[in-house]
Design a protein around this motif. Sequence first.
Motif, short mmCIF file in Angstrom:
data_model
loop_
_atom_site.label_atom_id
_atom_site.label_comp_id
_atom_site.label_asym_id
_atom_site.label_seq_id
_atom_site.Cartn_x
_atom_site.Cartn_y
_atom_site.Cartn_z
N SER A 60 0.88 -1.17 0.00
CA SER A 60 0.00 0.00 0.00
C SER A 60 0.91 1.21 0.00
O SER A 60 2.12 1.09 0.23
CB SER A 60 -0.89 0.01 1.24
N ALA A 61 0.37 2.37 -0.24
CA ALA A 61 1.19 3.58 -0.17
C ALA A 61 1.83 3.70 1.21
O ALA A 61 2.98 4.16 1.34
CB ALA A 61 0.33 4.81 -0.46
N LEU A 62 1.12 3.26 2.23
CA LEU A 62 1.61 3.36 3.60
C LEU A 62 2.79 2.43 3.84
O LEU A 62 3.85 2.84 4.33
CB LEU A 62 0.47 3.03 4.57
N SER A 63 2.63 1.15 3.46
CA SER A 63 3.69 0.17 3.73
C SER A 63 4.91 0.41 2.85
O SER A 63 6.04 0.16 3.26
CB SER A 63 3.17 -1.25 3.54
N LEU A 64 4.70 0.89 1.62
CA LEU A 64 5.83 1.11 0.72
C LEU A 64 6.72 2.25 1.19
O LEU A 64 7.94 2.21 1.00
CB LEU A 64 5.32 1.37 -0.69
N LYS A 65 6.14 3.26 1.80
CA LYS A 65 6.95 4.35 2.35
C LYS A 65 7.88 3.79 3.42
O LYS A 65 9.08 4.12 3.47
CB LYS A 65 6.04 5.43 2.95
N TRP A 66 7.36 2.96 4.29
CA TRP A 66 8.17 2.34 5.33
C TRP A 66 9.22 1.44 4.71
O TRP A 66 10.39 1.42 5.13
CB TRP A 66 7.25 1.54 6.27
N ALA A 67 8.85 0.68 3.68
CA ALA A 67 9.77 -0.26 3.04
C ALA A 67 10.92 0.45 2.35
O ALA A 67 12.07 -0.04 2.37
CB ALA A 67 9.02 -1.14 2.04
#
Length: 347
Positions: free
Chosen positions: A324-331
């Motif tokens: 998701s946009a959220l998890s990819l930023k963290w990744a």
Amino acid sequence: MRIHKRLRRIGVALAATAMLVGVTACGSDTDSGSSSGSATAANGEFPVTVSGKFGDTTVESAPTRALPLSPQDADILLSLGVTPLALPVDAQNLAATGGTGVWPWEAEALGADVPPLLNMDGGATVIAEQIAALQPDIIVSTGFWGLEQNTYDQLAEQFPVVHFDYRANGEPWQDSTRKIASALGIPEKAEEVIEQAEVDLDAAKEQYPALEGATYNAIIGDTGGQLSVLAADDRGIGQFLNSLGLELSEYANTLQVDADGRGVLSYEEISQLDADLLVVVSPTGDLGYLTKFEAWNRLPAVERGAVVSLARNTGMPNAVGFPSALSLKWATDEIAPMLADAAAKSE
């Protein structure tokens, strides 16, 4: 009495299929294409109708109580600025998060405002009662593998159910984000978060030029005496690696691909896995299930130390396998530097 019967039917359907997306899977359906699902209204106007595999869903008015049925759906809601009524969890998720049910990227978005957990392992009665008690006005299920026609029919009797067109977690995260945002009446927010996520990925690609053109193989895990490896780079973890400039090895591209973008090979074929770097999904970071084989230890990439281990108990495989946009930023913050370090060892 009719309400109790309906809840019982919903519970049975959910119990029969309530296997949430597992951390060992990292793919999607080959038939997904790039469809984002149709919507008959935009710019926050209602009613709005979105497409789905089991039937179109019409949302009559702006929802305020959104209930996700998978962690990926919860992530998408959070990326859109919507706090879910509950966070769906199962035994694997709880084990990987130390019992909290909250992934690190979710914790950043939620802060102290953590919703209750919806335990999908709780049994038919518990699941049905929890859904009813939460009183959602929309259910979001683009990533819930347990959603089948009978489950959808029972849920849709009471709630709008926004779901996938082809397969759970089987469509680009951008398309799922757009569909959910349309159903919520905030289509413009989807474009905003998608653009920002893609900007962040592009920035990471520029920051780590060693990744551009480097080849990789991704070992997803052991499947009963065989290795499960990524065999298609247009889904799951492959999408993330490709966005950073990495290229799936020629050998992996020759393997037969299953519906989740994976192929299998015997341990006798380990020597075929060499590439500029190797990415391994591991239980806790320990690669013992591979290092016990001398053929693995003799791979040039292994000898160079060009191996990145994504431990399931850190959430890393989930962040990129169910994006998701959220998890990819963290990744991009957590995983991209590890990949760049491994790629540099091939120079």
